[in-house]
Design an enzyme around this catalytic site. Structure first.
Site, PDB file in Angstrom:
ATOM      1  CG  ASP A  11      43.161   4.098-102.621  1.00 41.22           C
ATOM      2  OD1 ASP A  11      43.329   4.378-103.818  1.00 41.22           O
ATOM      3  OD2 ASP A  11      43.954   3.400-101.979  1.00 41.22           O
ATOM      4  CG  ASP A  12      39.356   0.794 -99.624  1.00 40.12           C
ATOM      5  OD1 ASP A  12      40.477   0.276 -99.587  1.00 40.12           O
ATOM      6  OD2 ASP A  12      38.911   1.516 -98.714  1.00 40.12           O
ATOM      7  NE  ARG A  38      36.938  -2.888 -96.976  1.00 36.57           N
ATOM      8  CZ  ARG A  38      38.114  -3.019 -97.588  1.00 36.57           C
ATOM      9  NH1 ARG A  38      38.751  -4.176 -97.578  1.00 36.57           N
ATOM     10  NH2 ARG A  38      38.673  -1.976 -98.179  1.00 36.57           N
ATOM     11  CG  ASP A  41      41.175   0.088 -95.337  1.00 37.73           C
ATOM     12  OD1 ASP A  41      40.962  -0.144 -96.539  1.00 37.73           O
ATOM     13  OD2 ASP A  41      42.257  -0.162 -94.786  1.00 37.73           O
ATOM     14  CG  ASN A  87      46.907  -5.868-100.290  1.00 40.10           C
ATOM     15  OD1 ASN A  87      47.836  -6.507-100.731  1.00 40.10           O
ATOM     16  ND2 ASN A  87      46.403  -4.818-100.925  1.00 40.10           N
ATOM     17  CE  LYS A  99      45.680   3.425 -98.953  1.00 42.43           C
ATOM     18  NZ  LYS A  99      45.581   2.973-100.336  1.00 42.43           N
TER      19      LYS A  99
END
Length: 674
Positions: A388-389, A275, A366, A530, A293
């Site tokens: 982080d997501d 993703r 992701d 995004n 990142k």
């Protein structure tokens, strides 16, 4: 070839030959008795071949230093003379019953100090060498290369004379020149490629350039441009950056981690590419995300580049376009799932902990919803993990909301929230908002969740849908009649805050924004998806449709907007505000686990950095120009919370955590070479 006796130098090493791999040996800038060994013996091959019938003796190449302090050329030290004078042969001798003559087994004979001459099919040998970084090789080493900034003295000392034009330029002029060159490219992807090329040639110049021009270059090295880079990664791929672990490597993950040349890793960003931003399954080509990142971890958070490791877990892809692309760089198979996927991830997590220890930060990036929540839940009690997501996005959005309260008034508990999107980001943000409200009001978490509503692809999440909901959506199923259309949900719930995390562009329509404006004097609208093409609405649309009354922020940057003679500057709710400082805080405190209270501390620290001047311009986030100072303050708050919760291992606690965080940050300033 000249040979040296044992009094000339000392080699510190330990051989473990009996059925084990030869240890990786690291020599860093060591100077002993006139011999200087620079760089390191790294990336030692661990050969697993069944036979080595023609063992080869390898010379150890070093550099003598003459009376002027310069390394001599072409000075070799034979393996035999160098080592046998220093280290006793690592061998087991047995007596031959007939000749009574010592016979070498396992480790080699009396004269065979490396165990190479007598290596058998059962015992591999390890080739190794040491070299001085000088001359042409120095110009090809991104960690040490300075380009035209090498001084006259350095050019003489390291055999660079004639390999460079005669001019000597300073670091600042190099930055100016590179920015001039990058601005010549009109296509963002070309700028991205230019930045990646620079990173592979001159690491310190890359980071100095990024730090000093962060607002201009952040959209290039990360979102939105990194999304296009991932889509075309197979085409633009030149040199590998990071580690690739695929299903073919099952059972060998630890061995792969040991292949990485840097051994002291502090942060790992890992993805399986399912993703990528709002672009879907890009498979192995999602590597651009961990690379991007970690560039920000260094530039914005000050983590040393050598302590960062990007990793892609390749379990295939369900993207037919990728599978049919002749330039695709990953496994050409459908994506693995279930037991096969879980076993590979478990091997990976175990190997990381075994190889790098308890305090290495593993950032999941992701992963698709069905894996992201499960992985975070499974490993948060045994590893230092951070998604982080889910968590980073939540923390930065919460910071923006805390700031926005200064413009609209009231507390978080006074507001009603409606989300479009109920995946990782949406549910993660919602949970952190509920936690903050619970912390402020001392109300039970179950009660504070009722102020937050979510809409997914099937409509408003309500209690009548409970049986069919995924587990991470169930806490948000409230009592209400079913509503299928988003606009109808907006009109029914009448939220004060509208948050988009759907990955579906142009879903905050004119009717939606006008409805928000009809029952809010200052509607808070956050279009977080995004890249830019997937944003729920643009800044211009939000300000125009709300008649200039909206408080707007987005996931990707938008240019300023002029409406009725007034210029509106929108904020960017970018995770880059949070994760670099958050990671730095975990590292400087030696944290062993991530706690939700650390995320709340990071949000509050970021909100504190928004000044009245920023509010006057309609901003709810500070500008990125001060991001390193912002990261230091976030790191200090996160570290303080780690100490408070008893999760910090680096003792005693520094008195001034902000100053300590700043002192730990990597500097891209050139080093002087002897």
């Amino acid at each position: 070839m000249k040979s040296l006796n044992g009094s000339s130098f000392v080699v510190i090493s330990r051989f473990i030959f009996n059925f084990f791999d030869f240890c990786t040996i690291l020599f860093t800038d060591m100077q002993i008795s006139g011999i200087e060994l620079k760089n390191s013996i790294s990336g030692v091959s661990r050969t697993q071949s069944q036979s080595l019938r023609l063992p080869v003796r390898r010379p150890m190449v070093v550099a003598m230093v003459n009376s002027n302090g310069r390394p001599e050329r072409n000075v070799g030290v034979s393996v035999d003379s160098a080592i046998k004078d220093v280290i006793a042969p690592v061998a087991v001798e047995v007596a031959d019953s007939d000749s009574k003559k010592p016979t070498a087994v396992v480790g080699g004979g009396v004269e065979d100090v490396y165990g190479e001459d007598s290596a058998t099919e059962d015992h591999s040998i390890t080739p190794w060498s040491v070299s001085v970084a000088s001359g042409y090789s120095l110009l090809r080493d991104p960690h040490h290369n300075k380009g035209l900034a090498f001084t006259e003295k350095e050019r003489d000392a390291h055999y660079l004379r004639g390999l460079l034009p005669p001019v000597v330029v300073n670091h600042d002029l190099q930055v100016k020149k590179m920015m001039h060159n990058i601005r010549q490219y009109e296509v963002p992807l070309q700028r991205y490629q230019a930045m990646m090329d620079l990173q592979e040639k001159n690491e310190r110049l890359f980071y100095k350039l990024l730090i000093e021009n962060v607002e201009e270059l952040l959209p290039i090295v990360y979102t939105p441009t990194v999304g296009e880079a991932c889509q075309k990664y197979g085409t633009i791929f030149k040199n590998p950056q990071g580690l690739y672990i695929s299903l073919k490597d099952k059972g060998k993950v630890l061995e792969i981690l040991k292949n990485w040349p840097q051994k002291k890793i502090q942060v790992i960003v890992v993805t399986d590419g399912e993703r990528i931003l709002g672009l879907g399954d890009l498979g192995c080509q999602g590597m651009g995300i961990p690379v991007g990142k970690l560039s920000l971890y260094t530039a914005l958070g000050g983590i040393r580049p050598s302590a960062c490791l990007p990793i892609t877990i390749d379990v295939g892809t369900n993207n037919e376009k990728m599978l049919n692309d002749e330039f695709y760089i990953g496994l050409r198979q459908r994506r693995a799932c279930g037991k096969e996927y879980a076993e590979l991830m478990n091997e990976f997590m175990s190997a990381v902990k075994q190889n790098y220890g308890e305090k290495v930060l593993i950032q999941f990036e992701d992963f698709a919803n069905h894996n992201a929540f499960d992985l975070l839940e499974k490993y948060r009690t045994t590893h230092l993990v951070f998604n982080d997501d889910i968590q980073g996005t939540a923390s930065v959005v919460l910071a923006g909301l805390i700031s926005a309260l200064k413009l609209v008034g009231g507390s978080l508990a006074d507001h009603k929230f409606l989300f479009l999107g109920a995946g990782e980001a949406g549910t993660g943000i919602a949970e952190l908002i509920a936690l903050e409200i619970s912390k402020q009001t001392h109300a039970p978490l179950e009660e504070t969740r009722k102020k937050i509503w979510l809409v997914d692809s099937k409509g408003l999440i309500v209690s009548s849908r409970l049986d069919s909901l995924q587990h991470f959506k169930k806490p948000w199923a409230h009592d209400h009649e079913p509503i299928n259309k988003f606009l109808d949900a907006v009109k029914a719930i009448k939220p004060t805050v509208l948050i988009g995390s759907s990955g579906a562009g142009q879903t905050f329509t004119k009717e939606v924004v006008e409805a928000m404006s009809s029952f809010n004097e200052k509607p808070i609208i956050l279009a977080l998806s995004n890249p830019t093409s997937q944003s729920e609405c643009t800044a211009e649309q939000a300000y125009t449709w709300s008649e200039g009354r909206a408080i707007f922020a987005s996931g990707s940057p938008f240019p300023s907007v002029e409406y009725n003679g007034k210029v509106y500057v929108s904020g960017q709710s970018n995770n880059a505000y949070i994760f670099p400082g958050f990671g730095l805080g975990l590292i400087i405190s030696g944290a062993i686990r991530v706690h939700d209270d650390m995320l709340l501390a990071a949000s509050e620290a970021l909100a504190e950095q928004v000044t009245q001047e920023h509010f006057d311009n309609g901003l709810i986030y500070p500008p990125f120009t001060n991001i390193r100072k912002i990261s230091a303050h976030i790191a200090a708050k996160v570290a303080a919370k780690a100490y408070e919760l008893g999760l910090a291992s680096r003792l005693p606690q520094p008195e001034n955590l902000v100053a300590y965080a700043e002192s730990c940050m990597y500097s891209p300033k050139y080093r002087s070479y002897r």
